[in-house]
Design an enzyme around this catalytic site. Structure first.
Site, PDB file in Angstrom:
ATOM      1  N   CYS A   1      -5.841   4.125  -4.152  1.00 24.94           N
ATOM      2  CA  CYS A   1      -6.478   2.278  -3.775  1.00 24.94           C
ATOM      3  C   CYS A   1      -7.545   1.966  -3.738  1.00 24.94           C
ATOM      4  O   CYS A   1      -8.385   0.634  -4.451  1.00 24.94           O
ATOM      5  CB  CYS A   1      -6.891   3.142  -1.947  1.00 24.94           C
ATOM      6  SG  CYS A   1      -5.610   3.385  -0.614  1.00 24.94           S
TER       7      CYS A   1
ATOM      8  N   SER B   1      -9.347   1.845   4.440  1.00 23.40           N
ATOM      9  CA  SER B   1      -8.015   1.723   5.557  1.00 23.40           C
ATOM     10  C   SER B   1      -7.870   1.888   6.739  1.00 23.40           C
ATOM     11  O   SER B   1      -8.938   2.944   6.838  1.00 23.40           O
ATOM     12  CB  SER B   1      -7.412   3.785   4.372  1.00 23.40           C
ATOM     13  OG  SER B   1      -6.796   3.382   3.103  1.00 23.40           O
TER      14      SER B   1
ATOM     15  N   LYS C   1       1.710   9.416  -5.335  1.00 23.10           N
ATOM     16  CA  LYS C   1       0.375   8.998  -5.650  1.00 23.10           C
ATOM     17  C   LYS C   1      -0.613  10.320  -5.646  1.00 23.10           C
ATOM     18  O   LYS C   1       0.106  11.067  -5.864  1.00 23.10           O
ATOM     19  CB  LYS C   1       0.406   8.845  -3.282  1.00 23.10           C
ATOM     20  CG  LYS C   1      -1.282   8.815  -3.832  1.00 23.10           C
ATOM     21  CD  LYS C   1      -1.432   8.206  -2.023  1.00 23.10           C
ATOM     22  CE  LYS C   1      -2.839   7.691  -2.274  1.00 23.10           C
ATOM     23  NZ  LYS C   1      -3.255   7.443  -0.628  1.00 23.10           N
TER      24      LYS C   1
ATOM     25  N   ASP D   1      -0.027  -0.815  -4.949  1.00 20.19           N
ATOM     26  CA  ASP D   1      -1.347  -0.603  -5.772  1.00 20.19           C
ATOM     27  C   ASP D   1      -1.337   1.043  -6.270  1.00 20.19           C
ATOM     28  O   ASP D   1      -2.047   1.179  -7.069  1.00 20.19           O
ATOM     29  CB  ASP D   1      -2.506  -0.545  -4.062  1.00 20.19           C
ATOM     30  CG  ASP D   1      -2.453   0.665  -2.907  1.00 20.19           C
ATOM     31  OD1 ASP D   1      -0.589   1.010  -2.980  1.00 20.19           O
ATOM     32  OD2 ASP D   1      -3.121   1.046  -2.559  1.00 20.19           O
ATOM     33  N   ASN D   2      -0.485   1.632  -5.409  1.00 19.23           N
ATOM     34  CA  ASN D   2      -0.403   3.261  -6.577  1.00 19.23           C
ATOM     35  C   ASN D   2       1.258   3.944  -6.016  1.00 19.23           C
ATOM     36  O   ASN D   2       1.796   3.274  -4.564  1.00 19.23           O
ATOM     37  CB  ASN D   2      -1.141   4.775  -6.368  1.00 19.23           C
ATOM     38  CG  ASN D   2      -1.586   4.351  -4.616  1.00 19.23           C
ATOM     39  OD1 ASN D   2      -2.338   3.930  -3.633  1.00 19.23           O
ATOM     40  ND2 ASN D   2      -0.625   4.521  -3.934  1.00 19.23           N
TER      41      ASN D   2
ATOM     42  N   HIS E   1       0.682   1.868   3.581  1.00 17.51           N
ATOM     43  CA  HIS E   1       0.661   3.358   4.519  1.00 17.51           C
ATOM     44  C   HIS E   1      -0.169   4.107   5.452  1.00 17.51           C
ATOM     45  O   HIS E   1       0.290   3.676   6.661  1.00 17.51           O
ATOM     46  CB  HIS E   1      -0.807   3.267   4.292  1.00 17.51           C
ATOM     47  CG  HIS E   1      -2.825   3.751   3.645  1.00 17.51           C
ATOM     48  ND1 HIS E   1      -2.383   4.472   4.457  1.00 17.51           N
ATOM     49  CD2 HIS E   1      -2.947   4.203   2.587  1.00 17.51           C
ATOM     50  CE1 HIS E   1      -3.407   5.765   4.304  1.00 17.51           C
ATOM     51  NE2 HIS E   1      -4.024   5.225   2.960  1.00 17.51           N
TER      52      HIS E   1
ATOM     53  N   ASP F   1       0.910  -1.198   0.067  1.00 16.11           N
ATOM     54  CA  ASP F   1       0.070   0.377  -0.041  1.00 16.11           C
ATOM     55  C   ASP F   1       0.798   1.234   0.203  1.00 16.11           C
ATOM     56  O   ASP F   1       2.113   1.183   0.936  1.00 16.11           O
ATOM     57  CB  ASP F   1      -0.609   0.354   0.694  1.00 16.11           C
ATOM     58  CG  ASP F   1      -1.993   0.754   1.138  1.00 16.11           C
ATOM     59  OD1 ASP F   1      -2.006   1.666   0.182  1.00 16.11           O
ATOM     60  OD2 ASP F   1      -2.802   1.171   2.314  1.00 16.11           O
ATOM     61  N   ASP F   2       0.669   2.319  -0.864  1.00 13.55           N
ATOM     62  CA  ASP F   2       1.337   3.673  -1.308  1.00 13.55           C
ATOM     63  C   ASP F   2       2.977   3.577  -1.557  1.00 13.55           C
ATOM     64  O   ASP F   2       3.744   4.016  -0.614  1.00 13.55           O
ATOM     65  CB  ASP F   2       0.830   4.102   0.333  1.00 13.55           C
ATOM     66  CG  ASP F   2       0.190   5.135   0.011  1.00 13.55           C
ATOM     67  OD1 ASP F   2      -1.100   4.559  -0.905  1.00 13.55           O
ATOM     68  OD2 ASP F   2      -0.838   5.928   0.743  1.00 13.55           O
TER      69      ASP F   2
ATOM     70  N   HIS G   1     -10.966  -2.419   1.007  1.00 11.52           N
ATOM     71  CA  HIS G   1     -11.414  -1.667   1.134  1.00 11.52           C
ATOM     72  C   HIS G   1     -12.003  -1.547  -1.046  1.00 11.52           C
ATOM     73  O   HIS G   1     -11.685  -0.723  -1.687  1.00 11.52           O
ATOM     74  CB  HIS G   1      -9.183  -0.612   0.256  1.00 11.52           C
ATOM     75  CG  HIS G   1      -9.986   1.276   0.655  1.00 11.52           C
ATOM     76  ND1 HIS G   1      -8.733   1.569   0.381  1.00 11.52           N
ATOM     77  CD2 HIS G   1     -11.087   1.872   0.492  1.00 11.52           C
ATOM     78  CE1 HIS G   1      -9.912   2.949   0.957  1.00 11.52           C
ATOM     79  NE2 HIS G   1     -10.517   2.730   0.841  1.00 11.52           N
TER      80      HIS G   1
ATOM     81  N   ARG H   1      -7.486  -1.448  -6.543  1.00 11.24           N
ATOM     82  CA  ARG H   1      -8.040  -2.845  -6.081  1.00 11.24           C
ATOM     83  C   ARG H   1      -8.870  -3.340  -7.292  1.00 11.24           C
ATOM     84  O   ARG H   1      -9.079  -5.046  -7.428  1.00 11.24           O
ATOM     85  CB  ARG H   1      -8.257  -2.667  -4.667  1.00 11.24           C
ATOM     86  CG  ARG H   1      -6.774  -2.661  -4.180  1.00 11.24           C
ATOM     87  CD  ARG H   1      -7.799  -1.254  -2.763  1.00 11.24           C
ATOM     88  NE  ARG H   1      -6.731  -0.928  -2.254  1.00 11.24           N
ATOM     89  CZ  ARG H   1      -5.467  -1.439  -0.898  1.00 11.24           C
ATOM     90  NH1 ARG H   1      -5.530  -3.159  -1.167  1.00 11.24           N
ATOM     91  NH2 ARG H   1      -4.154  -1.153  -0.915  1.00 11.24           N
TER      92      ARG H   1
ATOM     93  N   LYS I   1      -6.334  -5.082   3.818  1.00  9.47           N
ATOM     94  CA  LYS I   1      -6.965  -3.898   3.460  1.00  9.47           C
ATOM     95  C   LYS I   1      -7.543  -4.744   2.320  1.00  9.47           C
ATOM     96  O   LYS I   1      -7.578  -4.544   0.892  1.00  9.47           O
ATOM     97  CB  LYS I   1      -6.021  -2.984   3.520  1.00  9.47           C
ATOM     98  CG  LYS I   1      -6.545  -1.528   2.693  1.00  9.47           C
ATOM     99  CD  LYS I   1      -5.492  -0.557   2.259  1.00  9.47           C
ATOM    100  CE  LYS I   1      -6.210   0.693   1.364  1.00  9.47           C
ATOM    101  NZ  LYS I   1      -5.422   1.764   1.231  1.00  9.47           N
TER     102      LYS I   1
END
Length: 503
Positions: A72, A153, A305, A284-285, A232, A32-33, A128, A76, A126
């Site tokens: 996010c 999140s 991001k 994810d990003n 994240h 994540d992130d 989301h 996904r 996560k």
């Protein structure tokens, strides 16, 4: 064995004379992130990621791997369905605890592709992709037999007085207020609210180890999806990782994720399925640069991001399959969209009868061959039919039709990155040669180069063909939110949301 990047896919199954001797297992890891420059194997000098680095060394490392959105939820949705988020309606932005919408139940996930073949399926971490009325959109309604995790999140609830690092270091910065405490869900029931961050990752690791062990003992093929909370904001870590990296809270968070990956790989070995498991790792990003040293690093890529620059959507990725995938590096174009078609092919399953945007990467994975993917589309976080694509990559060339910064990418010296960088339209588009200039610093001269003019015509044609095929699904996020839908372990308590607590 070996790990890579921010997303890991485990595939178990040996290919003999072009066919599988037994159904493969898949482990998909989704950070994540996490930025392109955050892993040791992708060049960061102080990240402690020994397991991911070993995965990268023993597997196939992707240099040109993309997610489909710089935030996010839409990212996904595309990963699990093989379809751009615009088709499933997961736009604009992200889903919240009280969102009425979620990933539509008529969308087919990777888990639902595998279930008819007898696969055991589990998700941890996560989600989301929506909670909804009575947990309508939880993983257990989307093809997963088991789920342990937070349905959105972990910053989407009050965290000011929660402990993120031992012995009692409070979570840094601001999280959402005026909503329920973040819950830990087991299947469709709340197990804990608020979540215990110091023991959360250990719970995930134990759950995943048990799932793999049980499936292996039953000789049942399995699919494990692990969308991590790490890295994240706000970062957290338990005693096994806190204070153990050179990178501070972000590095400790990343190390805790790496430790879990190590536990999973060790379990695959102990249970004897390591040679029959495909592991794929990505994120994810891009990194949330506004958090500065707590927000990750996009390496040599531009911005992060929230943007359609490379730093927002180009991710580290590694595929590992002991004895089948040869160690190496590929510069072939690939995306999270391609995971569903690839798993479908390797498992011998049937593709969903819908428009898919992914391609089968088997030739890339098994033979280090050419990718069927020729282009990558870049939508902003708030896609619309009015503006269409912000950018498009065709081969080594990327064209920006629009550019815009994002608050998520503030604090960098580059004035194109923060939210103050307003929307700009370009006609002709800005064109970059990403092989020579991955940082997108030097746009090519369209008017003076016949070669670039020819590329521009090809890009325009690809854009027109894609956009003519795109049917926007009804926006799930546009359905709004209802505080009464927020998960609460004591539904009848008062006053909400502060009364929603259980241990």
């Amino acid at each position: 064995f070996c790990y890579i990047g921010t997303f890991v896919l485990f595939f178990t199954g040996n290919i003999i004379n072009g066919s599988l001797a037994s159904p493969p297992n898949f482990v998909l890891l989704f950070a994540d992130d996490l930025g392109f420059g955050d892993l040791g194997s992708f060049g960061h000098p102080t990240s402690a990621t020994p397991n991911l680095d070993r995965l990268a060394a023993a597997g196939l490392r992707f240099t040109d791997f993309y997610c489909t959105s710089a935030v996010c939820s839409p990212s996904r949705a595309s990963l699990l369905t093989g379809r751009y988020q615009t088709r499933s309606g997961i736009y604009p932005g992200v889903l919240y605890p009280g969102s009425r919408g979620g990933l539509p139940l008529n969308e087919t996930t990777i888990a639902e592709v595998l279930k008819p073949l007898g696969y055991a399926t589990a998700a941890i971490g996560k989600w989301h992709l929506g909670f909804g009325a009575n947990g309508t959109f939880l993983p257990t309604n989307q093809g997963f037999d088991h789920y342990l995790g937070i349905p959105y999140s972990h910053d989407m609830g009050p965290c000011k007085n929660l402990t993120c690092f031992p012995p009692d270091v409070k979570c840094y910065g601001w999280c959402d207020v005026g909503t329920v405490f973040v819950p830990l869900m087991h299947d469709d029931a709340i197990e804990q609210q608020p979540v215990d961050f110091l023991n959360l990752e250990r719970s995930y690791s134990d759950f995943a180890v048990n799932f793999i062990t049980t499936s292996a003992n039953k000789k049942q093929p399995f699919f494990l999806y692990y969308p991590a909370h790490h890295t994240h904001y706000p970062q957290f870590a338990g005693p096994d990782a806190a204070g153990k990296s050179l990178r501070g809270p972000f590095g400790d968070s990343l190390l805790e994720l790496d430790n879990t990956i190590g536990n999973l790989l060790e379990t695959l070995e102990k249970t004897g399925v390591i040679n029959n498991t495909l592991v794929f790792f990505t994120a994810d990003n891009g990194p949330e640069l506004m958090r500065m040293s707590r927000g990750g690093n996009s390496g040599l890529l531009k911005c992060g991001k929230g943007t359609t620059y490379e730093g927002g959507m180009r991710e580290p990725a590694v595929a590992f399959w002991q004895g089948t995938i040869k160690p190496g590096v590929t510069h072939e174009l690939a995306s999270t969209l391609d995971i569903l078609p690839t798993i479908t092919k390797l498992a011998g399953a049937k593709l969903p009868p819908v428009m898919l945007d992914g391609v089968d990467l088997t030739e890339v994975l098994i033979n280090n061959g050419k990718s069927e993917r020729e282009s990558m589309m870049f939508y902003p976080t708030d896609p619309s039919e009015q503006y269409g694509l912000f950018a498009l990559r065709l081969g080594k060339y990327k064209a920006h039709f629009y550019t815009r910064g994002a608050a998520h990418s503030a604090t960098t010296p580059d004035h194109d990155c923060p939210g103050s960088a307003r929307l700009k339209a370009f006609d002709p588009p800005l064109i970059f040669d990403l092989e020579a200039d991955p940082s997108e610093n030097y746009p090519l001269n369209v008017t003076e180069s016949p070669e670039v003019q020819a590329v521009l015509e090809q890009i325009k044609k690809a854009k027109q063909q894609f956009e003519s095929s795109m049917v926007f699904g009804a926006s799930q996020i546009g359905k709004g939110s209802d505080p009464n839908l927020e998960p609460c372990c004591s539904p009848q308590c008062s006053p909400k949301p502060s009364c929603c607590r259980c241990s």
